[in-house]
Motif scaffolding. Structure first.
Motif, short mmCIF file in Angstrom:
data_model
loop_
_atom_site.label_atom_id
_atom_site.label_comp_id
_atom_site.label_asym_id
_atom_site.label_seq_id
_atom_site.Cartn_x
_atom_site.Cartn_y
_atom_site.Cartn_z
N SER A 152 0.79 -1.23 0.00
CA SER A 152 0.00 0.00 0.00
C SER A 152 0.83 1.28 0.00
O SER A 152 0.35 2.33 -0.44
CB SER A 152 -0.94 0.03 1.21
N TYR A 241 -7.60 -6.08 -5.90
CA TYR A 241 -8.16 -5.23 -4.85
C TYR A 241 -7.16 -4.16 -4.43
O TYR A 241 -7.50 -2.97 -4.35
CB TYR A 241 -8.56 -6.07 -3.63
N ALA A 242 -5.91 -4.58 -4.16
CA ALA A 242 -4.88 -3.62 -3.73
C ALA A 242 -4.59 -2.60 -4.83
O ALA A 242 -4.43 -1.41 -4.56
CB ALA A 242 -3.60 -4.35 -3.34
N SER A 244 -6.68 -1.54 -7.19
CA SER A 244 -7.82 -0.61 -7.28
C SER A 244 -7.82 0.37 -6.11
O SER A 244 -8.06 1.57 -6.28
CB SER A 244 -9.14 -1.39 -7.32
N ARG A 245 -7.57 -0.15 -4.91
CA ARG A 245 -7.53 0.70 -3.72
C ARG A 245 -6.43 1.75 -3.83
O ARG A 245 -6.65 2.94 -3.56
CB ARG A 245 -7.28 -0.17 -2.48
N ASN A 246 -5.25 1.33 -4.24
CA ASN A 246 -4.12 2.26 -4.35
C ASN A 246 -4.39 3.35 -5.38
O ASN A 246 -4.07 4.53 -5.14
CB ASN A 246 -2.84 1.50 -4.70
N VAL A 249 -7.06 5.82 -3.88
CA VAL A 249 -6.51 6.66 -2.81
C VAL A 249 -5.55 7.70 -3.37
O VAL A 249 -5.62 8.89 -3.06
CB VAL A 249 -5.81 5.79 -1.75
#
Length: 270
Positions: A152, A241-242, A244-246, A249
């Motif tokens: 992250s 998932y990671a 897309s999240r990164n 954000v």
């Protein structure tokens, strides 16, 4: 202790007083460097040249590498790295302050673990007065924790690292990646299975604050972040998932107004 090089780069827009303080913090160590390779990334101001000449006269271990034109940090560091004599190389920015025992502490870490490729540490940050610390960036200690943190956030403070030169060269050295040369380097090293360690103490006092956060904004920076996350995903180092999240954000924070970005940058991305 083992001999080592220090790698620095300076360009015309930097302040001469900051460079002088940075160089002083490098040479006035409990274990001073065997050589300091300073890359002049293009023509410099008279003030910067004066500082460099003064230190070159006092310290014969200062090696100057002059580039005819500005090539950018990644390219300049690559040129400087090839000029480094020793197998251990410490990075140093031209406007930061290394604590007096920084190099001694890192050399001991390399003596303790013969397999480690990169040894970093924590930073403290200030805006105008080095004695008035406004924030810290603390990163995990052990290799497994560092590689989990990497999912992250950038897991190593670039301005603090000492590394094995051969391991950096093995993954292609520094490569141009707008404002993310270090993050891209750690990505390639993690992909190759290199071992990391972060000393759990402050090693460098860094000029940060609102000005640094302000530079980490705009569409150009967002595109660079998206490109990096895409490369990390393609290497199989993060899942969907990671990824897309990164992206969500980073896009949200880097496109904020500067006043808001400073707050969220410290709370989320640091």
């Amino acid at each position: 202790m083992e001999k080592f090089s220090v790698l620095m780069s300076v360009y015309a827009r930097e302040q001469s007083t900051y460079l002088e303080e940075a160089l002083r913090s490098v040479f006035e160590q409990t274990v001073p460097p065997s050589e300091v390779v300073l890359v002049k990334d293009g023509p410099l101001t008279t003030e910067l040249e004066t500082v460099i000449a003064s230190f070159a006269e006092r310290y014969k271990s200062l090696k100057i590498v002059a580039l005819a034109k500005n090539m950018g940090l990644g390219n300049a560091l690559n040129v400087g790295l090839s000029a480094c004599t020793y197998r251990l190389v410490a990075r140093m920015d031209s406007d930061d302050l290394s604590l007096p025992n920084r190099f001694e502490t890192q050399l001991k870490a390399f003596e303790k673990d013969l397999e480690v490729s990169v040894v970093g540490g924590w930073i403290s940050e200030f805006e105008n007065n080095p004695k008035q610390i406004i924030s810290y960036r603390k990163v995990p200690e052990f290799d497994c924790e560092i590689k989990h943190f990497f999912l992250s956030k950038c897991p190593v403070n670039h301005m603090t690292v000492m590394f094995r030169k051969e391991d950096i060269l093995k993954v292609g050295g520094y490569q141009h990646f707008y404002l993310l040369e270090d993050y891209w380097l750690w990505t390639r090293m993690i992909n190759e299975g290199c071992k990391f360690y972060n000393i759990q103490n402050i090693l460098v006092n860094v000029r940060g604050g609102a000005a640094m956060a302000a530079r980490r904004g705009g569409w150009k920076y967002v595109k660079s972040e998206i490109k990096l996350q895409w490369q990390i995903w393609k290497m199989g180092l993060i899942g969907v998932y990671a990824f897309s999240r990164n992206i969500f954000v980073r896009f949200s924070i880097h496109m904020m107004p500067s006043s808001l970005r400073c707050f969220f940058y410290k709370k989320v991305l640091r």
